[in-house]
Enzyme design. Structure first.
Site, PDB file in Angstrom:
ATOM      1  N   TYR A 207     -81.268  18.406 -32.653  1.00 15.13           N
ATOM      2  CA  TYR A 207     -79.453  18.710 -33.203  1.00 15.13           C
ATOM      3  C   TYR A 207     -79.142  16.824 -33.222  1.00 15.13           C
ATOM      4  O   TYR A 207     -79.546  15.806 -32.536  1.00 15.13           O
ATOM      5  CB  TYR A 207     -79.017  19.323 -31.670  1.00 15.13           C
ATOM      6  CG  TYR A 207     -77.225  19.023 -31.703  1.00 15.13           C
ATOM      7  CD1 TYR A 207     -76.350  18.697 -30.757  1.00 15.13           C
ATOM      8  CD2 TYR A 207     -76.930  19.798 -32.528  1.00 15.13           C
ATOM      9  CE1 TYR A 207     -74.593  18.958 -30.409  1.00 15.13           C
ATOM     10  CE2 TYR A 207     -75.145  20.043 -32.459  1.00 15.13           C
ATOM     11  CZ  TYR A 207     -74.785  19.255 -31.331  1.00 15.13           C
ATOM     12  OH  TYR A 207     -73.417  19.445 -31.750  1.00 15.13           O
TER      13      TYR A 207
ATOM     14  N   ASP B 184     -82.758   9.136 -33.611  1.00 18.39           N
ATOM     15  CA  ASP B 184     -81.617   9.528 -32.693  1.00 18.39           C
ATOM     16  C   ASP B 184     -82.546   9.783 -30.638  1.00 18.39           C
ATOM     17  O   ASP B 184     -82.881  10.799 -30.986  1.00 18.39           O
ATOM     18  CB  ASP B 184     -81.491  11.248 -33.024  1.00 18.39           C
ATOM     19  CG  ASP B 184     -80.232  12.158 -32.373  1.00 18.39           C
ATOM     20  OD1 ASP B 184     -79.672  12.731 -32.851  1.00 18.39           O
ATOM     21  OD2 ASP B 184     -79.862  10.674 -31.028  1.00 18.39           O
TER      22      ASP B 184
ATOM     23  N   LYS C 164     -74.312   8.391 -24.367  1.00 15.20           N
ATOM     24  CA  LYS C 164     -74.688   8.948 -23.383  1.00 15.20           C
ATOM     25  C   LYS C 164     -74.992   7.999 -22.374  1.00 15.20           C
ATOM     26  O   LYS C 164     -73.486   7.013 -22.024  1.00 15.20           O
ATOM     27  CB  LYS C 164     -75.577  10.111 -23.274  1.00 15.20           C
ATOM     28  CG  LYS C 164     -75.135  11.073 -24.730  1.00 15.20           C
ATOM     29  CD  LYS C 164     -76.612  12.188 -24.801  1.00 15.20           C
ATOM     30  CE  LYS C 164     -76.705  13.465 -25.129  1.00 15.20           C
ATOM     31  NZ  LYS C 164     -75.494  14.710 -24.887  1.00 15.20           N
TER      32      LYS C 164
HETATM   33  P1  KE4 Z   1     -71.639  14.026 -29.243  1.00 15.08           P
HETATM   34  O1  KE4 Z   1     -70.868  13.919 -30.174  1.00 15.08           O
HETATM   35  O2  KE4 Z   1     -71.708  15.634 -28.659  1.00 15.08           O
HETATM   36  O3  KE4 Z   1     -71.910  13.157 -28.489  1.00 15.08           O
HETATM   37  O4  KE4 Z   1     -72.944  13.582 -29.626  1.00 15.08           O
HETATM   38  C1  KE4 Z   1     -74.328  14.702 -30.344  1.00 15.08           C
HETATM   39  C2  KE4 Z   1     -75.627  14.657 -29.846  1.00 15.08           C
HETATM   40  C3  KE4 Z   1     -76.473  13.844 -31.485  1.00 15.08           C
HETATM   41  N1  KE4 Z   1     -77.367  13.576 -30.798  1.00 15.08           N
HETATM   42  C4  KE4 Z   1     -78.455  14.751 -29.789  1.00 15.08           C
HETATM   43  C5  KE4 Z   1     -80.213  13.708 -29.762  1.00 15.08           C
HETATM   44  C6  KE4 Z   1     -77.454  14.842 -28.895  1.00 15.08           C
HETATM   45  O5  KE4 Z   1     -78.309  15.619 -27.942  1.00 15.08           O
HETATM   46  C7  KE4 Z   1     -76.503  14.939 -29.300  1.00 15.08           C
HETATM   47  C8  KE4 Z   1     -75.339  16.433 -28.117  1.00 15.08           C
HETATM   48  N2  KE4 Z   1     -76.011  16.434 -26.925  1.00 15.08           N
HETATM   49  C9  KE4 Z   1     -75.507  17.675 -27.047  1.00 15.08           C
HETATM   50  C10 KE4 Z   1     -76.286  18.623 -25.806  1.00 15.08           C
HETATM   51  N3  KE4 Z   1     -77.829  18.616 -26.256  1.00 15.08           N
HETATM   52  C11 KE4 Z   1     -74.196  18.063 -26.544  1.00 15.08           C
HETATM   53  C12 KE4 Z   1     -73.674  18.503 -24.983  1.00 15.08           C
HETATM   54  C13 KE4 Z   1     -72.656  19.601 -25.906  1.00 15.08           C
HETATM   55  O6  KE4 Z   1     -72.856  19.831 -27.202  1.00 15.08           O
HETATM   56  O7  KE4 Z   1     -71.381  19.786 -25.304  1.00 15.08           O
END
Ligand code: KE4
Length: 426
Positions: A143, A238, A266
């Protein structure tokens, strides 16, 4: 769930889709209405009914130091004296950029944004603009946020053009994303042979953290690096989860692989909204206003987020912290493994440093297909049993569990004991 959380959730569902501002929080994967969290400290969360939980979500990764680290809080309070947002360059952004460039091996230049989604969306646009090509390769179960080119599922058959992963993603755009099985180098070779001069980039979570946790098999990342180099395809890591998590320099430091672009988020924001993309200078110099590839953001480089990120990364410069979290993580996950064995439960554990995942089943979990063969319904039952014992796990089997510097022997022992009781009830 207590009465105040229940009240709040009922009200929230009237005015916020699903009652939450991010889908996974709604608990649909585990059949639990979410406790509404009121505050956090160290490795604990307190909900609106005053119940205290041991937290292994850690805000989905950022809180590697634990919640409300005194130095981070103090620095944010001090920064507040100077205001909250200027929309102008600041020394703080230069300092954080310097910290990232010094620590992440492949990053020569970096641009701050406000979320992981923005980071990967911008990196993909940059890769397309730099190469003049349009096809992106990603991996099933990885993701990269919710931008259209990333919300794409594998088409039918191997290495075929993608199909929209959500309504609203144009099929014509989805076709420009090819999604392949993780840990399958042959599939990458096939896709590159098929689309080689059309491929702008391969984007990958070098250690997958969005289908549980899945580690790259021997030679997988290196193989992708060799193939992409050979065909002038950009490699985007990523590292939004793994950056400063599995080591200060992320997975690229662990595996000695130099991607062309890296996405971060993060931890680098210390719990405030942040994202970043960076990499080779000859690529990043194409980003506006130096170059003509456009990307912008009102709150990019926000002084409070820069402050929280800077203090967090400065504290993480002491690699002793990683050794200590590694030790705690090993105690936790080996304890969970032993508890499951004693309770007669088949459990697979994948772990990389302080990020890990448990899968109910017997067979190794090496890609999205094998994740789908695990017993996710058992995870849901386990989640509910653990929540009842005040252990707060990710409300989905397709996420990672995180250990922080604030978790200690007492809370880890409590977690293992609660897990044993939970396994016995499955
Ligand atoms: P954000 O747009 O949510 O800040 O980041 C997207 C993203 C991109 N790449 C990786 C590897 C990620 O894990 C994420 C976001 N992670 C999720 C949970 N694994 C955030 C939690 C959520 O979607 O509420």
């Amino acid at each position: 769930m207590g009465s105040r959380s229940k009240e709040l959730f009922l009200k929230a569902q009237e005015i916020i889709p699903g009652g939450v501002n991010s889908p996974v929080r709604a608990g649909r994967n585990v059949g639990v209405d979410p406790p509404f969290i009121q505050r956090a400290d160290g490795c604990y969360l307190w909900d609106a009914d005053g119940k205290r939980y041991v937290d292994y979500v850690c805000s989905w990764g950022p809180m590697i130091l634990g919640h409300r680290h005194p130095e981070v809080i103090q620095a944010i309070n001090d920064a507040l004296e100077n205001g909250t947002s200027y929309g102008a360059p600041t020394e703080l952004e230069v300092n954080l950029a310097e910290m990232i460039v010094e620590t992440v091996p492949s990053v020569e230049m970096v641009r701050m944004v406000n979320s992981g989604t923005e980071a990967t969306m911008s990196a993909i646009r940059l890769a397309r603009g730099f190469t003049g090509r349009n096809v992106i390769i990603k991996f099933d179960g990885c993701y990269h946020g919710h931008s259209d080119s990333c919300l794409v599922c594998a088409g039918s058959g191997l290495a075929t053009f993608g199909i929209p992963g959500s309504p609203g993603v144009p099929a014509d755009l989805a076709r420009l994303t090819v999604s392949l099985p993780f840990n399958n180098l042959k599939a990458v070779e096939t896709a590159v042979e098929k689309y080689s001069d059309q491929i702008a980039a391969v984007i990958i979570e070098p250690i997958a953290g969005n289908m549980g946790v899945i580690l790259p098999e021997e030679g997988f990342l290196e193989g992708i690096r060799n193939i992409t180099k050979e065909h002038d395809i950009l490699l985007i890591f990523d590292e939004i989860i793994t950056g400063f998590r599995v080591s200060p320099g992320g997975a690229q430091e662990l595996y000695h692989i130099k991607p062309d672009l890296t996405c971060l988020g993060k931890i680098i924001g210390g719990g405030l909204p942040v994202g970043a993309y960076g990499g080779r200078r000859d690529i990043m110099s194409h980003v506006a206003p130096d170059g003509d590839i456009y990307q912008a953001g009102t709150l990019s480089g926000n002084p409070l987020a820069m402050t929280a990120g800077l203090v967090t990364l400065r504290i993480l410069k002491n690699r002793e912290i990683y050794a200590k979290i590694e030790e705690k993580s090993e105690v936790l996950f080996s304890g969970l493994r032993d508890a499951a064995r004693q309770a007669g439960i088949d459990l697979i554990i994948n772990r990389a440093g302080s990020m890990g995942a448990i899968f109910f089943g017997k067979n190794p979990v090496v890609d999205f297909e094998s994740v789908q063969k695990t017993e996710s319904s058992k995870y849901a039952s386990f989640y509910r049993e653990m929540l009842a014992q005040k252990i707060y796990l990710a409300p989905s089997p397709f996420e990672a569990l995180f250990v922080s510097a604030a978790h200690n022997e007492k809370t880890i022992t409590k977690t293992i004991d609660a897990a044993f009781r939970s396994f016995k009830r499955l």
